[in-house]
Design a protein around this motif. Structure first.
Motif, mmCIF file in Angstrom:
data_model
loop_
_atom_site.group_PDB
_atom_site.id
_atom_site.type_symbol
_atom_site.label_atom_id
_atom_site.label_comp_id
_atom_site.label_asym_id
_atom_site.label_seq_id
_atom_site.Cartn_x
_atom_site.Cartn_y
_atom_site.Cartn_z
ATOM 1 N N LEU A 27 38.465 -39.362 132.648
ATOM 2 C CA LEU A 27 40.044 -37.620 132.109
ATOM 3 C C LEU A 27 40.494 -37.869 132.792
ATOM 4 O O LEU A 27 41.553 -37.885 131.523
ATOM 5 C CB LEU A 27 39.056 -36.419 132.341
ATOM 6 N N SER A 28 41.035 -38.633 133.613
ATOM 7 C CA SER A 28 42.053 -38.639 133.963
ATOM 8 C C SER A 28 43.177 -39.837 133.167
ATOM 9 O O SER A 28 43.961 -40.159 133.389
ATOM 10 C CB SER A 28 41.669 -38.759 135.987
ATOM 11 N N ARG A 29 42.159 -41.557 133.360
ATOM 12 C CA ARG A 29 42.791 -41.963 132.823
ATOM 13 C C ARG A 29 42.845 -41.671 131.888
ATOM 14 O O ARG A 29 43.790 -42.530 130.833
ATOM 15 C CB ARG A 29 41.000 -43.307 132.285
ATOM 16 N N LYS A 33 46.836 -42.891 130.063
ATOM 17 C CA LYS A 33 46.561 -43.712 129.192
ATOM 18 C C LYS A 33 47.392 -43.307 127.910
ATOM 19 O O LYS A 33 48.196 -43.659 126.917
ATOM 20 C CB LYS A 33 45.641 -44.380 128.243
ATOM 21 N N GLU A 34 47.212 -41.632 127.198
ATOM 22 C CA GLU A 34 47.991 -41.262 126.708
ATOM 23 C C GLU A 34 49.525 -41.148 126.270
ATOM 24 O O GLU A 34 50.392 -40.979 125.690
ATOM 25 C CB GLU A 34 47.590 -39.067 125.797
ATOM 26 N N ALA A 35 49.971 -41.225 128.011
ATOM 27 C CA ALA A 35 51.222 -41.083 128.689
ATOM 28 C C ALA A 35 51.742 -42.421 128.594
ATOM 29 O O ALA A 35 53.237 -42.249 127.665
ATOM 30 C CB ALA A 35 51.248 -40.183 129.807
ATOM 31 N N ASP A 58 53.081 -55.197 136.071
ATOM 32 C CA ASP A 58 52.320 -55.025 134.466
ATOM 33 C C ASP A 58 52.507 -53.488 133.897
ATOM 34 O O ASP A 58 52.574 -53.116 133.248
ATOM 35 C CB ASP A 58 51.272 -54.600 134.936
ATOM 36 N N ASN A 59 53.009 -52.426 134.500
ATOM 37 C CA ASN A 59 53.479 -50.914 133.996
ATOM 38 C C ASN A 59 54.504 -51.147 133.973
ATOM 39 O O ASN A 59 55.329 -49.503 133.146
ATOM 40 C CB ASN A 59 53.245 -49.575 135.939
ATOM 41 N N ILE A 161 46.241 -49.835 120.567
ATOM 42 C CA ILE A 161 45.665 -49.784 121.489
ATOM 43 C C ILE A 161 44.660 -49.470 121.882
ATOM 44 O O ILE A 161 44.929 -47.384 121.791
ATOM 45 C CB ILE A 161 46.731 -49.924 123.116
ATOM 46 N N PRO A 162 42.948 -49.126 122.004
ATOM 47 C CA PRO A 162 42.754 -48.252 122.158
ATOM 48 C C PRO A 162 41.981 -46.976 123.680
ATOM 49 O O PRO A 162 43.225 -47.143 124.046
ATOM 50 C CB PRO A 162 41.263 -48.786 122.584
ATOM 51 N N ASN A 163 42.390 -45.722 122.891
ATOM 52 C CA ASN A 163 42.415 -45.252 124.355
ATOM 53 C C ASN A 163 40.694 -44.516 124.186
ATOM 54 O O ASN A 163 40.835 -43.485 123.215
ATOM 55 C CB ASN A 163 43.473 -43.401 124.079
#
Length: 196
Positions: A27-29, A33-35, A58-59, A161-163
């Protein structure tokens, strides 16, 4: 006397706690990912940038942002499965370029064709397009116009991009519930058979 077995109960409890923790982590990930996807969607409206001369962390990849680069010299090429802007299947032509004496160079998607041998004559030059993810080089520049008589490849989209993190979280929670139900049924059967 009917007793709850200590060791199996502790093992199941530890397994269930681990599965719940993994669900919470997913859930945290999902929120992270949504952000990230929102940031990628906003990147399309930002001003164009030059291809980075220093490899970004990378980020900090400027994915889905308009960019330009100068391919001084093609040094390698490959063909991968790809789509054009109309969604037709075919081949995307990727060229790795030298951009200067130093720096990371640039991988350019010079365009799309039905023929995997097309586009081999491209000698380099200025390229403008959109930065997309790349599994080998972390990012590549997809040309906005087809080069070397190729059609333009489909532009990248954050929607590709999958979430799946929320569904993974649900799976972990369901695994934990199933483990509790199965252990509860096994325990009930064992206690029912145990002598008074």
């Amino acid at each position: 006397m009917k007793r709850v077995p200590l060791i199996p109960t502790l093992i199941v409890a530890a397994a269930v706690a681990t599965m719940i923790a993994l669900g919470v982590w997913q859930l945290s990930r999902a929120r992270e990912k949504e952000a990230l996807l929102l940031r990628y969607e906003a990147a399309a409206n930002l001003p164009a940038v030059n291809w980075p001369s220093i490899p970004p962390a990378d980020n900090k990849l400027p994915l889905f942002r308009k960019a330009s680069a100068m391919c001084l010299q093609p040094v390698a090429s490959k063909v991968i499965a790809g789509r054009n802007a109309q969604g037709e299947s075919g081949y995307s032509h990727l060229v790795d370029c030298r951009t200067g004496a130093e720096g990371p160079g640039v991988r350019v998607d010079i365009g799309w064709s039905k023929d995997p041998r097309a586009g081999a004559q491209w000698k380099g030059g200025p390229v403008s397009g959109v930065i997309a993810p790349d599994s080998e080089h972390r990012m590549r520049l997809i040309s906005a116009t087809g080069l070397a008589d190729l059609q333009a490849s489909a532009p990248p989209s954050p929607a590709d991009i999958p979430n799946n993190h929320r569904s993974y979280a649900m799976q972990w929670f369901l695994f934990a519930a199933a483990a509790l139900i199965i252990y509860g049924l096994a325990l009930r059967g064992r206690l029912a058979k145990a002598p008074e």
